[in-house]
Design a protein around this motif. Sequence first.
Motif, short mmCIF file in Angstrom:
data_model
loop_
_atom_site.label_atom_id
_atom_site.label_comp_id
_atom_site.label_asym_id
_atom_site.label_seq_id
_atom_site.Cartn_x
_atom_site.Cartn_y
_atom_site.Cartn_z
N GLY A 78 -26.92 2.04 67.43
CA GLY A 78 -27.22 2.49 68.78
C GLY A 78 -28.36 3.48 68.91
N PHE A 79 -29.07 3.76 67.83
CA PHE A 79 -30.19 4.69 67.93
C PHE A 79 -31.30 4.11 68.79
CE2 PHE A 79 -28.11 6.40 64.17
CZ PHE A 79 -28.18 7.76 64.42
N ASP A 80 -31.94 4.97 69.58
CA ASP A 80 -33.04 4.55 70.44
C ASP A 80 -34.31 4.28 69.65
OD1 ASP A 80 -31.76 4.71 73.05
OD2 ASP A 80 -31.62 6.85 72.64
N ASN A 81 -34.51 5.04 68.59
CA ASN A 81 -35.63 4.82 67.69
C ASN A 81 -35.27 5.41 66.34
OD1 ASN A 81 -38.12 3.93 66.77
ND2 ASN A 81 -39.27 4.83 68.46
N VAL A 82 -36.02 5.01 65.33
CA VAL A 82 -35.71 5.37 63.96
C VAL A 82 -36.96 5.94 63.30
CG1 VAL A 82 -35.02 4.39 61.74
CG2 VAL A 82 -33.95 3.57 63.84
N TYR A 83 -36.83 7.10 62.68
CA TYR A 83 -37.93 7.75 61.98
C TYR A 83 -37.50 7.97 60.54
CZ TYR A 83 -39.96 8.14 66.52
OH TYR A 83 -40.48 7.82 67.75
N ILE A 84 -38.20 7.28 59.63
CA ILE A 84 -37.82 7.25 58.22
C ILE A 84 -38.99 7.67 57.35
CG2 ILE A 84 -37.07 5.77 56.30
CD1 ILE A 84 -35.80 3.91 58.39
N CYS A 85 -38.73 8.58 56.41
CA CYS A 85 -39.68 8.83 55.33
C CYS A 85 -39.23 7.96 54.16
CB CYS A 85 -39.68 10.30 54.91
SG CYS A 85 -40.64 10.55 53.39
N PRO A 86 -40.08 7.01 53.73
CA PRO A 86 -39.70 6.12 52.64
C PRO A 86 -40.12 6.60 51.25
CG PRO A 86 -41.73 5.35 53.61
CD PRO A 86 -41.31 6.59 54.38
N HIS A 87 -40.63 7.83 51.18
CA HIS A 87 -41.24 8.32 49.94
C HIS A 87 -40.29 9.14 49.07
CE1 HIS A 87 -44.46 8.04 53.07
NE2 HIS A 87 -44.93 7.25 52.13
N GLN A 88 -40.61 9.18 47.79
CA GLN A 88 -39.92 10.05 46.85
C GLN A 88 -40.58 11.44 46.91
OE1 GLN A 88 -39.14 8.19 42.93
NE2 GLN A 88 -40.21 6.42 43.82
N LEU A 89 -39.84 12.45 46.53
CA LEU A 89 -40.35 13.82 46.55
C LEU A 89 -41.66 13.94 45.79
CD1 LEU A 89 -39.88 16.80 47.30
CD2 LEU A 89 -38.56 17.02 45.18
N GLU A 90 -41.75 13.30 44.64
CA GLU A 90 -42.93 13.40 43.78
C GLU A 90 -44.19 12.82 44.40
OE1 GLU A 90 -40.13 11.32 42.58
OE2 GLU A 90 -39.18 13.27 42.31
N GLU A 91 -44.03 12.00 45.43
CA GLU A 91 -45.19 11.36 46.05
C GLU A 91 -45.99 12.33 46.91
OE1 GLU A 91 -44.68 7.20 47.50
OE2 GLU A 91 -42.60 7.52 46.87
N GLY A 92 -45.40 13.46 47.27
CA GLY A 92 -46.12 14.48 48.01
C GLY A 92 -46.60 14.05 49.39
N CYS A 93 -45.82 13.23 50.06
CA CYS A 93 -46.22 12.77 51.39
C CYS A 93 -46.09 13.92 52.41
CB CYS A 93 -45.34 11.60 51.82
SG CYS A 93 -43.63 12.10 52.13
#
Length: 179
Positions: free
Chosen positions: A75-90
């Motif tokens: 039921g979320f209106d929108n989805v915000y996801i970080c797909p990165h690992q910590l080491e990637e430094g995003c």
Amino acid sequence: MLNRLQAVFIDRDGTIGGTDEVTYPDAFQLFAFTKESLETLKNAGVRIYSFTNQPGISRGEATITDFRNELYSFGFDNVYICPHQLEEGCSCRKPSSALLIQAAQEEGLELKNCAVIGDRWTDMIAAKRAGCMKVLVTTGSGKKDLSKFQSHQFFGEWLEAAPDYVAENLLDAVNWLLK
């Protein structure tokens, strides 16, 4: 206090279900109170957004589509996801507020009129950086992170990110926000 609650950003693992470990969509189970919590927010006219770090995506253990489809089905209106690992430094991984800022721009939100509900201190820091209300739930990692805060294991910005409310669970958090 908030002028008018526009939106709530809700963490996934340990907040709406699962445990303090990542559980992939095919095995993820919601807590018993989650559907009622999300419906209560929607019935109050509050938009709900998922706000989550999912490093398994960059390791190929699941796809961003798997997570998006699952979260939209809740039921979320929108989805915000970080797909990165910590080491990637995003720049999008919590405790960064980048996903909150992106959502505000895309959805026309004033972050000072929004809240973050999560079970980790990184959720509280992201909320603080964005100017959102901060609610820590004691499900998932919440008890452990709250204990670290209370025993003065957090310093600097981590210490300054104290929650505005500590909730027993998501439903308690939602009820507090809507009071």
